[in-house]
Design an enzyme around this catalytic site. Structure first.
Site, short mmCIF file in Angstrom:
data_model
loop_
_atom_site.label_atom_id
_atom_site.label_comp_id
_atom_site.label_asym_id
_atom_site.label_seq_id
_atom_site.Cartn_x
_atom_site.Cartn_y
_atom_site.Cartn_z
N HIS A 76 17.77 21.12 -4.99
CA HIS A 76 18.64 22.18 -4.83
C HIS A 76 17.95 23.56 -5.16
O HIS A 76 17.55 23.40 -6.38
CB HIS A 76 20.32 22.17 -5.25
CG HIS A 76 20.84 23.22 -4.80
ND1 HIS A 76 21.26 24.10 -5.47
CD2 HIS A 76 21.05 23.83 -3.52
CE1 HIS A 76 22.25 25.22 -5.08
NE2 HIS A 76 21.96 24.87 -3.73
N SER A 77 17.80 24.42 -4.23
CA SER A 77 17.28 25.63 -4.79
C SER A 77 15.95 25.57 -5.47
O SER A 77 15.07 25.12 -4.93
CB SER A 77 18.27 26.36 -5.54
OG SER A 77 18.14 27.71 -5.57
#
Length: 232
Positions: A76-77
């Site tokens: 994520h990210s």
């Protein structure tokens, strides 16, 4: 049932993924959520020397020490930078990659190269302060991010990484267009690789606000890992 290894993003820690992990486990999946050095419950290890390579080693170390194979690696990210480095290091262990509103770098790129300039607060004493963090915020909460994690350029030399089936999930705020999302260029890059892509309505941190829906997206992506596209 699948085994998931989930890598959180910048400033945060694995605690932010607890609601999602709990739902995945309740559905019968095995889930590992390592916390990166200097962040989350490992913030006491903070050092300006920590960089992307440190975090790649964190995750690779968990995989190797737990002897994990045939698992789904989720980033994520900023975690997208990390899982890309892990995939280059140990591609034979990974069944699938899933990027959730995440950085998707090419060889020789840093996070600062991948995302638009001026996307983050300025560097102070070797770290990037989460300026959105309010005083007396109860845990879990964000902490300073070592700046070298954003500036170190990734080195990708293993062609086997390109054969791992991969999926990109873009999260788009309600009422916004996909192109408004900070990670839209990474989503477009994934499409150019021929990867399956998905768009989920929700903020960047959907693991906080929409864990139940996110689990459905992760399960759906993991159920169809057969599409592997070359990046060449």
């Amino acid at each position: 049932m699948a085994t998931y290894v989930i890598v959180h993003g910048a400033w945060g820690g694995s605690a932010g993924w607890t609601p999602t992990a709990e739902r995945l486990r309740a559905a019968g999946h095995a889930v590992y959520t390592p916390t990166l050095t200097g962040l989350g419950q490992r913030k006491h290890l903070f050092s300006g020397a920590i960089n992307l390579s440190t975090h790649v080693q964190d995750v690779a170390g968990v995989i190797e020490s737990e002897n994990l194979r045939d698992f789904v690696l989720v980033g994520h990210s900023y975690g997208g930078m990390v899982i890309t480095g892990v995939a280059d290091r140990i591609p034979d262990r990974i069944k699938q990659l899933i990027y959730v509103d995440a950085c998707l770098p090419n060889d020789g790129e840093s996070l600062n190269d991948v995302l638009p300039k001026n996307s983050f607060p300025k560097i102070t004493d070797g770290y990037i302060l989460p300026t959105w963090l309010k005083p007396n915020t109860p845990p879990p909460h964000d902490v300073p991010m070592p700046a070298k994690c954003f500036s170190e350029k990734i080195s990708l030399k293993n062609p086997a990484r390109e054969k791992i089936p991969s999926t990109y999930i873009l999260t788009v705020d309600p009422g916004k267009q996909p192109q408004d999302d900070l990670f839209y260029p990474c989503y477009q890059r994934a499409k150019s690789f021929g990867w399956p892509t998905m768009i989920m309505t929700g903020p960047h941190n959907v693991q906080w606000t929409e864990p139940r829906v996110l689990v459905k997206y992760l399960e759906q992506a993991a159920a169809h890992p057969e599409h592997a596209a070359s990046r060449n």
